[in-house]
Design a protein around this motif. Structure first.
Motif, mmCIF file in Angstrom:
data_model
loop_
_atom_site.group_PDB
_atom_site.id
_atom_site.type_symbol
_atom_site.label_atom_id
_atom_site.label_comp_id
_atom_site.label_asym_id
_atom_site.label_seq_id
_atom_site.Cartn_x
_atom_site.Cartn_y
_atom_site.Cartn_z
ATOM 1 N N GLU A 197 0.833 -1.209 0.000
ATOM 2 C CA GLU A 197 0.000 0.000 0.000
ATOM 3 C C GLU A 197 0.863 1.253 0.000
ATOM 4 O O GLU A 197 0.562 2.225 -0.702
ATOM 5 N N LYS A 226 -5.504 -3.492 -0.914
ATOM 6 C CA LYS A 226 -5.403 -3.391 -2.380
ATOM 7 C C LYS A 226 -5.883 -2.030 -2.879
ATOM 8 O O LYS A 226 -6.859 -1.904 -3.610
ATOM 9 N N ASP A 230 -5.128 0.045 -5.066
ATOM 10 C CA ASP A 230 -5.251 0.388 -6.484
ATOM 11 C C ASP A 230 -6.426 -0.305 -7.168
ATOM 12 O O ASP A 230 -6.675 -0.091 -8.344
ATOM 13 N N ARG A 231 -7.183 -1.113 -6.439
ATOM 14 C CA ARG A 231 -8.308 -1.834 -7.040
ATOM 15 C C ARG A 231 -9.634 -1.289 -6.545
ATOM 16 O O ARG A 231 -9.795 -1.038 -5.353
ATOM 17 N N PRO A 232 -10.606 -1.162 -7.441
ATOM 18 C CA PRO A 232 -11.948 -0.805 -6.966
ATOM 19 C C PRO A 232 -12.537 -2.000 -6.212
ATOM 20 O O PRO A 232 -12.135 -3.137 -6.421
ATOM 21 N N VAL A 292 -13.093 -5.877 -2.626
ATOM 22 C CA VAL A 292 -11.808 -6.546 -2.474
ATOM 23 C C VAL A 292 -11.883 -7.449 -1.256
ATOM 24 O O VAL A 292 -12.646 -7.207 -0.332
#
Length: 198
Positions: free
Chosen positions: A103, A147, A149-151, A154
């Motif tokens: 992160e 995470k 960077d992920r929509p 998660v």
């Protein structure tokens, strides 16, 4: 100690929560017995998660508010919600204590204003999970990989350091511009969860 504005926001948020719970339970706001469940970490009711203290048990709930926006989540299973207003945050200073190495790489490599947004996304995801666990931000934040960077949704896994090992699904909630919010639940679907902005 809460400042005057923060204290007023807290009182307003709790009054709204009581009114919404009364509608949900079919009772009057004054008759909604709000309290706390025992903390899963130590058993204390002084700082356990908020609860409706009805004899038959009420819905499990989570409450959050930040700078004029509140959120209430109700479910028949553990649930956690967190909302944060966008503001100046000392991201570089907080990153070591709050973020995993992965992160930190994502957040600190991002240009502003994305850096602050990514940090707050991590923060709300972590706090939503810890609220669902029932312990809040009392355990190591660096043990939860969100995470950034992920929509959402998660998958976030908690371990023994968080009182209980479990897998949580975290979803980014749709909120007005200027805030970010996350919702954590034990499954990706199949549960009835009610989320209400306050």
């Amino acid at each position: 100690m809460r400042g005057g504005r923060s204290a007023a926001e807290y009182v307003t948020c709790r009054a709204t929560v009581r009114r919404l719970l009364a509608d949900f339970l079919g009772s009057e706001p004054a008759d909604v017995p709000l309290g706390r469940r025992p903390c899963p970490g130590c058993g204390s009711v002084d700082h356990g998660p908020p609860a409706v203290l009805t004899p038959g048990g009420g819905p499990l709930l989570s409450i959050s508010h930040s700078a004029g926006l509140g959120m209430l989540a109700l479910s028949d299973a553990p649930v956690g919600v967190d909302v944060e207003a966008f503001r100046d945050v000392p991201v570089a200073e907080l990153a070591v204590a709050a973020l995993t190495p992965a992160e930190r790489n994502i957040v600190l490599d991002a240009p502003e204003p994305h850096r602050t947004g990514l940090f707050l996304r991590c923060w709300t995801r972590k706090e939503a999970v810890l609220k669902a666990v029932g312990i809040g931000v009392t355990a190591s934040l660096t043990a939860l990989e969100t995470k950034a960077d992920r929509p959402g949704p998660v998958k976030v896994t908690t371990g023994p350091a968080h009182s209980v090992a479990a897998t949580w699904w975290v979803t980014d909630l749709s909120v007005p511009h200027g805030w970010t919010a996350s919702l954590a639940s034990p499954t990706a679907g199949g549960r009835t969860i009610t989320v209400q902005a306050l």
